[in-house]
Design a protein around this motif. Structure first.
Motif, mmCIF file in Angstrom:
data_model
loop_
_atom_site.group_PDB
_atom_site.id
_atom_site.type_symbol
_atom_site.label_atom_id
_atom_site.label_comp_id
_atom_site.label_asym_id
_atom_site.label_seq_id
_atom_site.Cartn_x
_atom_site.Cartn_y
_atom_site.Cartn_z
ATOM 1 N N ARG A 54 0.841 -1.197 0.000
ATOM 2 C CA ARG A 54 0.000 0.000 0.000
ATOM 3 C C ARG A 54 0.879 1.251 0.000
ATOM 4 N NH1 ARG A 54 -4.935 -0.761 4.131
ATOM 5 N NH2 ARG A 54 -5.626 1.036 2.921
ATOM 6 N N THR A 55 1.526 1.487 -1.118
ATOM 7 C CA THR A 55 2.520 2.558 -1.206
ATOM 8 C C THR A 55 1.897 3.947 -1.307
ATOM 9 O OG1 THR A 55 2.646 2.272 -3.594
ATOM 10 C CG2 THR A 55 4.208 1.015 -2.261
ATOM 11 N N MET A 56 0.586 4.031 -1.489
ATOM 12 C CA MET A 56 -0.055 5.343 -1.609
ATOM 13 C C MET A 56 0.100 6.167 -0.339
ATOM 14 S SD MET A 56 -3.520 4.579 -3.786
ATOM 15 C CE MET A 56 -4.008 6.304 -3.659
ATOM 16 N N SER A 57 0.369 5.509 0.785
ATOM 17 C CA SER A 57 0.518 6.236 2.050
ATOM 18 C C SER A 57 1.886 6.888 2.197
ATOM 19 C CB SER A 57 0.274 5.279 3.219
ATOM 20 O OG SER A 57 1.241 4.246 3.211
ATOM 21 N N ILE A 58 2.795 6.590 1.290
ATOM 22 C CA ILE A 58 4.155 7.133 1.380
ATOM 23 C C ILE A 58 4.206 8.501 0.709
ATOM 24 C CG2 ILE A 58 6.550 6.811 0.728
ATOM 25 C CD1 ILE A 58 6.124 3.817 0.875
ATOM 26 N N LYS A 59 4.620 9.513 1.450
ATOM 27 C CA LYS A 59 4.714 10.882 0.925
ATOM 28 C C LYS A 59 6.125 11.185 0.420
ATOM 29 C CE LYS A 59 0.531 11.773 2.557
ATOM 30 N NZ LYS A 59 0.282 10.575 3.362
ATOM 31 N N ALA A 60 7.105 10.549 0.981
ATOM 32 C CA ALA A 60 8.500 10.768 0.588
ATOM 33 C C ALA A 60 9.294 9.506 0.908
ATOM 34 C CB ALA A 60 9.097 11.956 1.327
ATOM 35 N N MET A 61 10.417 9.363 0.239
ATOM 36 C CA MET A 61 11.321 8.234 0.507
ATOM 37 C C MET A 61 12.637 8.788 1.008
ATOM 38 S SD MET A 61 9.896 5.317 -0.119
ATOM 39 C CE MET A 61 11.271 4.216 -0.421
ATOM 40 N N GLY A 62 13.140 8.191 2.067
ATOM 41 C CA GLY A 62 14.384 8.660 2.647
ATOM 42 C C GLY A 62 15.423 7.567 2.714
ATOM 43 N N TRP A 63 16.655 7.998 2.847
ATOM 44 C CA TRP A 63 17.780 7.089 3.071
ATOM 45 C C TRP A 63 18.446 7.482 4.388
ATOM 46 C CZ3 TRP A 63 18.887 2.830 0.236
ATOM 47 C CH2 TRP A 63 18.342 2.735 -1.041
ATOM 48 N N PHE A 64 18.715 6.493 5.187
ATOM 49 C CA PHE A 64 19.439 6.667 6.437
ATOM 50 C C PHE A 64 20.613 5.689 6.435
ATOM 51 C CE2 PHE A 64 16.687 9.317 9.175
ATOM 52 C CZ PHE A 64 15.574 9.393 8.368
ATOM 53 N N ARG A 65 21.573 5.944 7.272
ATOM 54 C CA ARG A 65 22.685 5.013 7.408
ATOM 55 C C ARG A 65 23.072 4.876 8.870
ATOM 56 N NH1 ARG A 65 27.440 8.643 4.540
ATOM 57 N NH2 ARG A 65 27.766 10.140 6.246
ATOM 58 N N GLN A 66 23.679 3.734 9.160
ATOM 59 C CA GLN A 66 24.113 3.470 10.523
ATOM 60 C C GLN A 66 25.477 2.812 10.496
ATOM 61 O OE1 GLN A 66 21.290 1.246 12.898
ATOM 62 N NE2 GLN A 66 22.217 1.960 14.796
ATOM 63 N N ALA A 67 26.451 3.514 11.047
ATOM 64 C CA ALA A 67 27.798 2.984 11.154
ATOM 65 C C ALA A 67 27.910 2.171 12.440
ATOM 66 C CB ALA A 67 28.808 4.126 11.159
ATOM 67 N N PRO A 68 28.862 1.245 12.496
ATOM 68 C CA PRO A 68 29.029 0.429 13.706
ATOM 69 C C PRO A 68 29.208 1.289 14.948
ATOM 70 C CG PRO A 68 30.338 -0.451 11.928
ATOM 71 C CD PRO A 68 29.799 0.856 11.434
ATOM 72 N N GLY A 69 28.405 1.030 15.961
ATOM 73 C CA GLY A 69 28.519 1.750 17.208
ATOM 74 C C GLY A 69 27.940 3.145 17.213
ATOM 75 N N LYS A 70 27.288 3.525 16.124
ATOM 76 C CA LYS A 70 26.731 4.873 16.031
ATOM 77 C C LYS A 70 25.227 4.811 15.801
ATOM 78 C CE LYS A 70 30.889 7.206 14.389
ATOM 79 N NZ LYS A 70 31.451 8.152 13.371
ATOM 80 N N GLU A 71 24.576 5.941 16.015
ATOM 81 C CA GLU A 71 23.147 6.017 15.790
ATOM 82 C C GLU A 71 22.841 6.137 14.305
ATOM 83 O OE1 GLU A 71 21.822 8.168 19.999
ATOM 84 O OE2 GLU A 71 21.562 9.201 18.096
ATOM 85 N N ARG A 72 21.640 5.736 13.960
ATOM 86 C CA ARG A 72 21.196 5.869 12.581
ATOM 87 C C ARG A 72 21.040 7.351 12.254
ATOM 88 N NH1 ARG A 72 16.598 1.722 10.730
ATOM 89 N NH2 ARG A 72 18.108 0.448 11.887
ATOM 90 N N GLU A 73 21.532 7.764 11.082
ATOM 91 C CA GLU A 73 21.491 9.164 10.719
ATOM 92 C C GLU A 73 20.878 9.372 9.335
ATOM 93 O OE1 GLU A 73 25.405 10.847 10.489
ATOM 94 O OE2 GLU A 73 26.050 9.536 8.862
ATOM 95 N N PHE A 74 20.284 10.539 9.178
ATOM 96 C CA PHE A 74 19.662 10.908 7.916
ATOM 97 C C PHE A 74 20.728 11.134 6.846
ATOM 98 C CE2 PHE A 74 16.686 12.789 5.064
ATOM 99 C CZ PHE A 74 17.316 13.888 4.491
ATOM 100 N N VAL A 75 20.415 10.683 5.621
ATOM 101 C CA VAL A 75 21.319 10.881 4.491
ATOM 102 C C VAL A 75 20.659 11.754 3.430
ATOM 103 C CG1 VAL A 75 22.568 9.754 2.617
ATOM 104 C CG2 VAL A 75 22.503 8.689 4.888
ATOM 105 N N ALA A 76 19.496 11.325 2.953
ATOM 106 C CA ALA A 76 18.828 12.042 1.873
ATOM 107 C C ALA A 76 17.362 11.637 1.819
ATOM 108 C CB ALA A 76 19.497 11.739 0.531
ATOM 109 N N ALA A 77 16.558 12.484 1.160
ATOM 110 C CA ALA A 77 15.147 12.165 0.991
ATOM 111 C C ALA A 77 14.623 12.869 -0.245
ATOM 112 C CB ALA A 77 14.335 12.590 2.218
ATOM 113 N N ILE A 78 13.560 12.288 -0.818
ATOM 114 C CA ILE A 78 12.918 12.876 -1.985
ATOM 115 C C ILE A 78 11.414 12.741 -1.828
ATOM 116 C CG2 ILE A 78 13.068 10.707 -3.296
ATOM 117 C CD1 ILE A 78 13.541 12.488 -5.815
ATOM 118 N N TRP A 79 10.692 13.795 -2.189
ATOM 119 C CA TRP A 79 9.238 13.812 -2.057
ATOM 120 C C TRP A 79 8.578 13.122 -3.246
ATOM 121 C CZ3 TRP A 79 6.673 15.084 2.222
ATOM 122 C CH2 TRP A 79 7.374 15.804 3.195
#
Length: 125
Positions: A26-51
């Motif tokens: 049910r992809t109609m509920s998605i307004k934007a797609m984002g990319w996040f990354r997580q390095a070893p021992g670190k928190e997940r962080e925002f990378v990029a997004a597109i509407w």
């Protein structure tokens, strides 16, 4: 909604990689797609997004000018072109679906309801 990320791998500094994310269900509920990354021992962080629809893009300062997020030709597909990769770009990259109606959370994990399984990117020096 299911998200499937692919395209990770092991590369050297300065190389490029292209990640892809395919959404299904049910992809109609998605307004934007984002990319996040997580390095070893670190928190997940925002990378990029597109509407979606439209194509306004957002990038973190760390990747601005080196990474490009885009919509694919196939429906519900998003790509992340990563150029001039650095060792500090190493991590597991996740694609995520943003379902909020306001843009305030586009760079924040809490704004994303749907998550893929992640694909590993390793950049050696």
């Amino acid at each position: 909604v299911q998200l499937q990320a692919s395209g990770g791998g092991m590369v050297q500094a300065g190389d490029s990689l292209r990640l892809s994310c395919v959404a299904s269900g049910r992809t109609m509920s998605i307004k934007a797609m984002g990319w996040f990354r997580q390095a070893p021992g670190k928190e997940r962080e925002f990378v990029a997004a597109i509407w979606l629809p439209g194509s306004n893009e957002h990038y973190s300062d760390a990747v601005e000018g080196r990474f490009t997020v885009s919509r694919g030709n196939a429906k519900d597909t998003v790509h992340l072109q990563m150029d001039t990769l650095k060792p500090e770009d190493t991590g597991v990259y996740f694609c995520a679906g943003y379902s909020r109606n306001v843009p305030a959370w586009i760079r924040n994990i809490v704004g994303y309801r749907y998550w893929g399984q992640g694909t590993l990117v390793t950049v050696s020096s």
